[in-house]
Design a protein around this motif. Structure first.
Motif, PDB file in Angstrom:
ATOM      1  N   GLU A 138       0.950  -1.182   0.039  1.00 55.75           N
ATOM      2  CA  GLU A 138       0.045  -0.142  -0.074  1.00 55.75           C
ATOM      3  C   GLU A 138       0.863   1.084   0.069  1.00 55.75           C
ATOM      4  OE1 GLU A 138      -3.891   1.753   2.499  1.00 55.75           O
ATOM      5  OE2 GLU A 138      -2.371   0.854   3.430  1.00 55.75           O
ATOM      6  N   ASP A 139       0.638   2.196  -0.759  1.00 53.34           N
ATOM      7  CA  ASP A 139       1.430   3.364  -1.013  1.00 53.34           C
ATOM      8  C   ASP A 139       0.856   4.564  -0.200  1.00 53.34           C
ATOM      9  OD1 ASP A 139      -0.447   4.303  -2.871  1.00 53.34           O
ATOM     10  OD2 ASP A 139       0.739   4.193  -4.482  1.00 53.34           O
ATOM     11  N   ALA A 140       1.463   5.552  -0.203  1.00 47.68           N
ATOM     12  CA  ALA A 140       0.987   6.821   0.496  1.00 47.68           C
ATOM     13  C   ALA A 140      -0.536   7.283   0.000  1.00 47.68           C
ATOM     14  CB  ALA A 140       2.109   7.955   0.444  1.00 47.68           C
ATOM     15  N   GLU A 141      -0.913   6.971  -1.072  1.00 46.36           N
ATOM     16  CA  GLU A 141      -2.074   7.538  -1.703  1.00 46.36           C
ATOM     17  C   GLU A 141      -3.061   6.412  -1.444  1.00 46.36           C
ATOM     18  OE1 GLU A 141       0.647   7.812  -4.085  1.00 46.36           O
ATOM     19  OE2 GLU A 141       0.972   9.795  -3.134  1.00 46.36           O
ATOM     20  N   GLY A 142      -2.817   5.317  -0.831  1.00 46.85           N
ATOM     21  CA  GLY A 142      -3.737   4.417  -0.751  1.00 46.85           C
ATOM     22  C   GLY A 142      -3.810   3.303  -1.618  1.00 46.85           C
TER      23      GLY A 142
END
Length: 136
Positions: free
Chosen positions: A61-65
């Motif tokens: 999961e990245d920072a933007e979701g």
């Protein structure tokens, strides 16, 4: 009688020698040599590992979701984009919070989210909420 004793003693010594030789050298056989794959850091944090059709799958999961499914070879298998207000087909709202884990049950992948209020949601890959739990 002496001949029998020598045969028994010789057999015993052979067994003992075989035991000691086998314990000193261990044979390790690999199906294939280990290989190194590459996963971009932009995929975000590793959330969990799940079994999939070709082996083990990793869930990021990245920072933007954005949720990405990657095989252990480093090949991207799938991606789920999160949305704020306009629902997307198969998308998951950002209001569900961060991805905590993923589970596989009867071949279907379920995602587990927890938001800032402590609400835990069990969501299918299609974005359908199956169950909600609140923490008090």
């Amino acid at each position: 009688m002496l001949k029998r004793m020598l045969i028994i003693m010789g057999g015993g010594l052979l067994l003992l020698a075989g035991y000691f030789v086998a314990n000193r050298t261990a044979l390790v056989a690999y199906a294939q040599p280990p290989s190194a794959g590459v996963v971009p850091k932009s995929y975000g944090r590793l959330v969990t590992a799940i079994p999939d059709s070709i082996g083990t799958g990793l869930v990021f999961e990245d920072a933007e979701g954005t949720i990405r499914f990657v095989s252990v070879t480093g090949m991207k298998e799938g991606e789920l984009v999160r949305y704020d207000s306009t629902p997307t087909r198969g998308g998951i709202p950002k209001s569900y919070g961060h991805l905590v884990s993923a589970v596989v049950n009867h071949g279907a992948v379920g995602l587990i989210f927890e938001d800032s209020k402590g609400v835990i949601r069990f969501v299918t890959m299609a974005g359908q909420t199956e169950k909600e739990l609140t923490r008090e």
